[in-house]
Scaffold this motif. Structure first.
Motif, PDB file in Angstrom:
ATOM      1  N   VAL A   1      27.195  39.436  36.661  1.00  0.00           N
ATOM      2  CA  VAL A   1      27.094  40.168  35.400  1.00  0.00           C
ATOM      3  C   VAL A   1      26.228  41.403  35.602  1.00  0.00           C
ATOM      4  O   VAL A   1      25.130  41.315  36.161  1.00  0.00           O
ATOM      5  CB  VAL A   1      26.500  39.281  34.293  1.00  0.00           C
ATOM      6  CG1 VAL A   1      26.412  40.051  32.975  1.00  0.00           C
ATOM      7  CG2 VAL A   1      27.328  38.012  34.113  1.00  0.00           C
ATOM      8  N   SER A   2      26.729  42.547  35.146  1.00  0.00           N
ATOM      9  CA  SER A   2      25.967  43.798  35.236  1.00  0.00           C
ATOM     10  C   SER A   2      25.719  44.334  33.832  1.00  0.00           C
ATOM     11  O   SER A   2      26.657  44.450  33.027  1.00  0.00           O
ATOM     12  CB  SER A   2      26.740  44.848  36.044  1.00  0.00           C
ATOM     13  OG  SER A   2      27.020  44.385  37.342  1.00  0.00           O
ATOM     14  N   ASN A   3      24.445  44.654  33.545  1.00  0.00           N
ATOM     15  CA  ASN A   3      24.073  45.245  32.268  1.00  0.00           C
ATOM     16  C   ASN A   3      24.348  46.740  32.346  1.00  0.00           C
ATOM     17  O   ASN A   3      23.722  47.459  33.127  1.00  0.00           O
ATOM     18  CB  ASN A   3      22.599  44.974  31.970  1.00  0.00           C
ATOM     19  CG  ASN A   3      22.227  45.339  30.540  1.00  0.00           C
ATOM     20  OD1 ASN A   3      22.809  46.243  29.951  1.00  0.00           O
ATOM     21  ND2 ASN A   3      21.242  44.635  29.993  1.00  0.00           N
ATOM     22  N   MET A   4      25.301  47.193  31.538  1.00  0.00           N
ATOM     23  CA  MET A   4      25.723  48.591  31.592  1.00  0.00           C
ATOM     24  C   MET A   4      25.027  49.428  30.513  1.00  0.00           C
ATOM     25  O   MET A   4      25.438  50.556  30.239  1.00  0.00           O
ATOM     26  CB  MET A   4      27.249  48.685  31.417  1.00  0.00           C
ATOM     27  CG  MET A   4      28.047  47.766  32.324  1.00  0.00           C
ATOM     28  SD  MET A   4      27.818  48.144  34.073  1.00  0.00           S
ATOM     29  CE  MET A   4      28.767  49.656  34.185  1.00  0.00           C
ATOM     30  N   GLY A   5      23.960  48.874  29.923  1.00  0.00           N
ATOM     31  CA  GLY A   5      23.253  49.604  28.880  1.00  0.00           C
ATOM     32  C   GLY A   5      24.006  49.593  27.567  1.00  0.00           C
ATOM     33  O   GLY A   5      24.573  50.607  27.140  1.00  0.00           O
ATOM     34  N   GLY A   6      24.030  48.458  26.933  1.00  0.00           N
ATOM     35  CA  GLY A   6      24.760  48.308  25.680  1.00  0.00           C
ATOM     36  C   GLY A   6      25.990  47.441  25.819  1.00  0.00           C
ATOM     37  O   GLY A   6      26.517  46.931  24.841  1.00  0.00           O
ATOM     38  N   SER A   7      26.470  47.302  27.033  1.00  0.00           N
ATOM     39  CA  SER A   7      27.595  46.407  27.289  1.00  0.00           C
ATOM     40  C   SER A   7      27.357  45.691  28.620  1.00  0.00           C
ATOM     41  O   SER A   7      26.497  46.086  29.413  1.00  0.00           O
ATOM     42  CB  SER A   7      28.920  47.177  27.332  1.00  0.00           C
ATOM     43  OG  SER A   7      28.947  48.071  28.433  1.00  0.00           O
ATOM     44  N   PHE A   8      28.118  44.649  28.832  1.00  0.00           N
ATOM     45  CA  PHE A   8      27.962  43.837  30.053  1.00  0.00           C
ATOM     46  C   PHE A   8      29.316  43.745  30.760  1.00  0.00           C
ATOM     47  O   PHE A   8      30.326  43.414  30.143  1.00  0.00           O
ATOM     48  CB  PHE A   8      27.461  42.432  29.709  1.00  0.00           C
ATOM     49  CG  PHE A   8      26.060  42.400  29.167  1.00  0.00           C
ATOM     50  CD1 PHE A   8      24.985  42.108  29.999  1.00  0.00           C
ATOM     51  CD2 PHE A   8      25.813  42.671  27.826  1.00  0.00           C
ATOM     52  CE1 PHE A   8      23.691  42.080  29.496  1.00  0.00           C
ATOM     53  CE2 PHE A   8      24.531  42.649  27.323  1.00  0.00           C
ATOM     54  CZ  PHE A   8      23.469  42.359  28.158  1.00  0.00           C
ATOM     55  N   GLN A   9      29.307  44.048  32.060  1.00  0.00           N
ATOM     56  CA  GLN A   9      30.526  43.943  32.852  1.00  0.00           C
ATOM     57  C   GLN A   9      30.474  42.676  33.687  1.00  0.00           C
ATOM     58  O   GLN A   9      29.536  42.466  34.458  1.00  0.00           O
ATOM     59  CB  GLN A   9      30.692  45.151  33.767  1.00  0.00           C
ATOM     60  CG  GLN A   9      31.970  45.079  34.609  1.00  0.00           C
ATOM     61  CD  GLN A   9      32.221  46.351  35.385  1.00  0.00           C
ATOM     62  OE1 GLN A   9      32.576  47.377  34.806  1.00  0.00           O
ATOM     63  NE2 GLN A   9      32.037  46.295  36.701  1.00  0.00           N
ATOM     64  N   VAL A  10      31.466  41.822  33.512  1.00  0.00           N
ATOM     65  CA  VAL A  10      31.578  40.588  34.290  1.00  0.00           C
ATOM     66  C   VAL A  10      32.603  40.831  35.390  1.00  0.00           C
ATOM     67  O   VAL A  10      33.775  41.103  35.097  1.00  0.00           O
ATOM     68  CB  VAL A  10      32.007  39.403  33.401  1.00  0.00           C
ATOM     69  CG1 VAL A  10      32.104  38.121  34.229  1.00  0.00           C
ATOM     70  CG2 VAL A  10      31.040  39.226  32.233  1.00  0.00           C
ATOM     71  N   SER A  11      32.156  40.771  36.631  1.00  0.00           N
ATOM     72  CA  SER A  11      33.029  41.001  37.784  1.00  0.00           C
ATOM     73  C   SER A  11      33.208  39.689  38.526  1.00  0.00           C
ATOM     74  O   SER A  11      32.229  39.065  38.943  1.00  0.00           O
ATOM     75  CB  SER A  11      32.421  42.047  38.721  1.00  0.00           C
ATOM     76  OG  SER A  11      32.200  43.266  38.042  1.00  0.00           O
ATOM     77  N   GLY A  12      34.466  39.273  38.691  1.00  0.00           N
ATOM     78  CA  GLY A  12      34.702  37.967  39.308  1.00  0.00           C
ATOM     79  C   GLY A  12      35.818  37.992  40.319  1.00  0.00           C
ATOM     80  O   GLY A  12      36.505  38.992  40.527  1.00  0.00           O
ATOM     81  N   ARG A  13      35.974  36.833  40.959  1.00  0.00           N
ATOM     82  CA  ARG A  13      37.051  36.656  41.937  1.00  0.00           C
ATOM     83  C   ARG A  13      37.688  35.285  41.737  1.00  0.00           C
ATOM     84  O   ARG A  13      37.036  34.309  41.370  1.00  0.00           O
ATOM     85  CB  ARG A  13      36.518  36.753  43.373  1.00  0.00           C
ATOM     86  CG  ARG A  13      35.901  38.080  43.719  1.00  0.00           C
ATOM     87  CD  ARG A  13      35.885  38.340  45.230  1.00  0.00           C
ATOM     88  NE  ARG A  13      35.329  37.235  45.986  1.00  0.00           N
ATOM     89  CZ  ARG A  13      34.031  37.053  46.236  1.00  0.00           C
ATOM     90  NH1 ARG A  13      33.153  37.913  45.750  1.00  0.00           N
ATOM     91  NH2 ARG A  13      33.619  36.027  46.945  1.00  0.00           N
ATOM     92  N   GLY A  14      38.990  35.223  42.016  1.00  0.00           N
ATOM     93  CA  GLY A  14      39.706  33.947  42.008  1.00  0.00           C
ATOM     94  C   GLY A  14      40.072  33.454  40.626  1.00  0.00           C
ATOM     95  O   GLY A  14      39.699  34.029  39.604  1.00  0.00           O
ATOM     96  N   TYR A  15      40.829  32.350  40.659  1.00  0.00           N
ATOM     97  CA  TYR A  15      41.315  31.749  39.408  1.00  0.00           C
ATOM     98  C   TYR A  15      41.345  30.239  39.633  1.00  0.00           C
ATOM     99  O   TYR A  15      42.079  29.726  40.458  1.00  0.00           O
ATOM    100  CB  TYR A  15      42.713  32.271  39.107  1.00  0.00           C
ATOM    101  CG  TYR A  15      43.231  31.995  37.709  1.00  0.00           C
ATOM    102  CD1 TYR A  15      42.575  31.135  36.831  1.00  0.00           C
ATOM    103  CD2 TYR A  15      44.388  32.619  37.264  1.00  0.00           C
ATOM    104  CE1 TYR A  15      43.058  30.898  35.562  1.00  0.00           C
ATOM    105  CE2 TYR A  15      44.891  32.386  35.983  1.00  0.00           C
ATOM    106  CZ  TYR A  15      44.220  31.532  35.140  1.00  0.00           C
ATOM    107  OH  TYR A  15      44.698  31.303  33.878  1.00  0.00           O
ATOM    108  N   GLY A  16      40.500  29.515  38.877  1.00  0.00           N
ATOM    109  CA  GLY A  16      40.452  28.057  39.005  1.00  0.00           C
ATOM    110  C   GLY A  16      39.114  27.586  39.549  1.00  0.00           C
ATOM    111  O   GLY A  16      38.175  28.360  39.726  1.00  0.00           O
ATOM    112  N   HIS A  17      39.058  26.273  39.833  1.00  0.00           N
ATOM    113  CA  HIS A  17      37.791  25.657  40.227  1.00  0.00           C
ATOM    114  C   HIS A  17      37.409  25.879  41.686  1.00  0.00           C
ATOM    115  O   HIS A  17      36.286  25.616  42.086  1.00  0.00           O
ATOM    116  CB  HIS A  17      37.793  24.155  39.919  1.00  0.00           C
ATOM    117  CG  HIS A  17      39.022  23.433  40.382  1.00  0.00           C
ATOM    118  ND1 HIS A  17      39.478  23.457  41.679  1.00  0.00           N
ATOM    119  CD2 HIS A  17      39.906  22.657  39.689  1.00  0.00           C
ATOM    120  CE1 HIS A  17      40.572  22.727  41.789  1.00  0.00           C
ATOM    121  NE2 HIS A  17      40.874  22.240  40.581  1.00  0.00           N
ATOM    122  N   GLY A  18      38.348  26.316  42.518  1.00  0.00           N
ATOM    123  CA  GLY A  18      38.018  26.618  43.911  1.00  0.00           C
ATOM    124  C   GLY A  18      37.977  25.427  44.837  1.00  0.00           C
ATOM    125  O   GLY A  18      37.426  25.522  45.941  1.00  0.00           O
TER     126      GLY A  18
END
Length: 382
Positions: free
Chosen positions: A330-347
Motif C-alpha cells: 500500500v502506498s499513501n499518495m497524499g489523499g488516496s492510497f494505491q494498492v499494488s498487488g500480484r497474482g490471483y488466489g491463495h497462492g
C-alpha cells in the motif's frame, strides 16, 4: 513424477494405511472403500446444484422416470418441458407427486435441467430442513469434463488441462471424504470447485480427462489436498504460512506465471472509501503491514484512521477491498492510497497460469504436477 497403481488386496491396502501413520486415516480409508465397494461408489459423484431453496425448475431432454424415496417409479416427465419442484412440509413436491425425496432419471442417455443449466446424469430432489436441495448424480469422470472447462479455458495447452484434471479429480475425492454428507459429496461453487454442467465442456476437456482417467495425487498413501489457484505472482507459498499446519507436498516453489493477465494489478482508494469498507476506524490515514509471509503476502495489517486503529487480517482486507490476492503493498499518495498487488488466489498448490506457461514450453503434466505438489505421487485408481 513417478506413478504407481494401488494394490488390489484389502490386506495390502490396510498395510498402506498403517505405514502412512494414521494422521489422515480417513482419507486412506476412503481409498480402501473405493477398492472394496461397488463400482458406483467410485464412478458416481453427488453434486449439490441448489441448496436450501424453496423451488427450482427441473426437466429432462428425453422422457424421464420419476421415482419416490424408495426408488419406486411413480410417473414420467415429458421431454423438453420445465417443471417446478418445491419444498412442502417434510417432503418434496413435483407436479402431483410428493415424497421425502424424488428422483428424475432420463431415458436414452438424456440430460437433466436444473435451474438454468443442462447436466449429465440424473437429479435427486431432497427435503432438507423444510427447504429443497437439488443434487446432480453424475459419472465422476464426466463431472470433470465440466470442472476442467470451468476452472481453465478449454483453449489452453492440453498438458495444462491434464494437470488440472488430475488435481481436480484428487480434490473432489478429498472434499468428498472431508466435507461430504448424506445428501451430497461436493457443491458446485468455487468453495469446492466450479461445475457448470454441459456449458463448460469441450472436446479438449474430454481429451484431458480421458487421458488421465483414474489418476490422483497421493502422499504416504493418502489422497492429498490438491488445492489450486489462478496465479501466485511469482512464487507459491508454504501452506503453514497461509493456513494452519504444514503439509509436505504444499511447499512454496517458484512459479512460471509471468505474463498472466493477473500477474500484476493496482487499485486506488480514497481514505474515506477505505474507512467505509474496513469499518471502525473513520477515514483511513495509514496502512502498515504487521506480518507477512516469506514471499510478501499480508497476514495482518495495522490500519489507522481518524476514528481509531485496528488490526485486520490479510484475508479480511482482501474481501473488504475486493483484491485479487493478499500479495500486495500500500502506498499513501497524499489523499488516496494505491494498492499494488500480484497474482490471483491463495497462492497454494498448482498455479493455473504457471501450468499454462509450462505446458506452452513443452513441459508435460506429470512434471507440472511434480513441481507444484512436491513429493506427491500420481497413483491410479483401479
Amino acid at each position: 513424477m513417478t506413478s504407481r497403481r494401488f494394490p488390489f488386496t484389502v490386506v495390502n491396502m490396510l498395510k498402506l494405511m498403517i505405514r502412512s501413520g494414521g494422521r489422515h486415516w480417513w482419507l486412506s480409508f476412503l481409498l480402501w472403500m473405493i477398492l472394496v465397494s461397488p463400482a458406483q461408489a467410485l464412478t458416481e459423484l453427488r453434486v449439490a446444484i441448489e441448496e436450501g431453496v424453496s423451488r427450482v425448475k427441473v426437466g429432462s431432454s428425453t422422457k424421464a422416470i420419476v421415482r419416490d424415496s424408495a426408488g419406486q417409479p411413480v410417473g414420467e416427465l415429458a421431454p423438453m418441458n420445465g417443471f417446478d419442484a418445491q419444498s412442502g412440509g417434510s417432503g418434496v413436491r413435483l407436479g402431483r407427486w410428493s415424497s421425502g425425496s424424488l428422483w428424475i432419471e432420463p431415458t436414452e442417455d438424456g440430460l437433466v435441467w436444473i435451474g438454468d443449466r443442462w447436466y449429465r446424469g440424473r437429479t435427486r430432489l431432497v427435503a432438507t430442513g423444510g427447504r429443497l436441495t437439488v443434487v446432480n448424480h453424475v459419472d465422476f469422470e464426466q463431472y470433470l469434463y465440466s470442472v476442467i472447462g470451468s476452472e481453465m479455458s478449454p483453449s489452453w495447452p492440453q498438458e495444462s488441462l491434464k494437470a488440472q484434471a488430475v488435481a481436480a479429480r484428487t480434490y473432489a475425492l478429498y472434499k468428498r471424504a472431508e466435507s461430504g454428507n448424506s445428501v451430497y459429496d461436493v457443491g458446485d461453487t468455487v468453495k469446492w470447485q466450479v461445475y457448470k454442467g454441459l456449458e463448460t465442456e469441450a472436446e479438449s476437456t474430454h481429451t484431458a480427462v480421458n487421458a488421465t482417467a483414474g489418476q490422483i495425487l497421493t502422499y504416504g498413501g493418502d489422497v492429498i489436498l490438491s488445492v489450486f489457484h489462478s496465479s501466485s505472482g511469482g512464487h507459491t507459498e508454504n501452506v503453514e504460512d497461509i493456513w494452519s499446519k504444514p503439509l509436505a507436498y504444499l511447499r512454496g516453489v517458484p512459479d512460471y506465471d509471468v505474463g498472466a493477465p493477473v500477474f500484476q494489478w493496482t487499485q486506488t482508494f480514497s481514505g474515506s472509501e477505505l474507512g467505509r469498507r474496513i469499518g471502525g476506524v473513520g477515514r483511513v490515514t495509514s496502512m502498515t503491514p504487521e506480518r507477512t509471509t516469506p514471499h510478501g503476502r499480508v497476514v495482518t495489517m495495522r490500519v489507522k484512521g481518524t476514528g481509531g486503529s485496528k488490526r485486520v487480517s490479510g484475508n479480511d482486507m482482501r474481501k473488504a477491498l475486493g483484491l485479487k490476492s493478499t500479495l500486495f503493498t500500500v502506498s499513501n499518495m497524499g489523499g488516496s492510497f494505491q494498492v499494488s498487488g500480484r497474482g490471483y488466489g491463495h497462492g497454494l498448490g498448482l498455479s493455473q497460469w504457471g501450468a499454462h506457461n509450462l505446458a506452452q514450453q513443452g513441459v508435460n503434466y506429470q512434471q507440472i504436477l511434480s513441481h507444484y505438489y512436491q513429493r506427491a505421487m500420481i497413483s491410479e485408481l483401479p
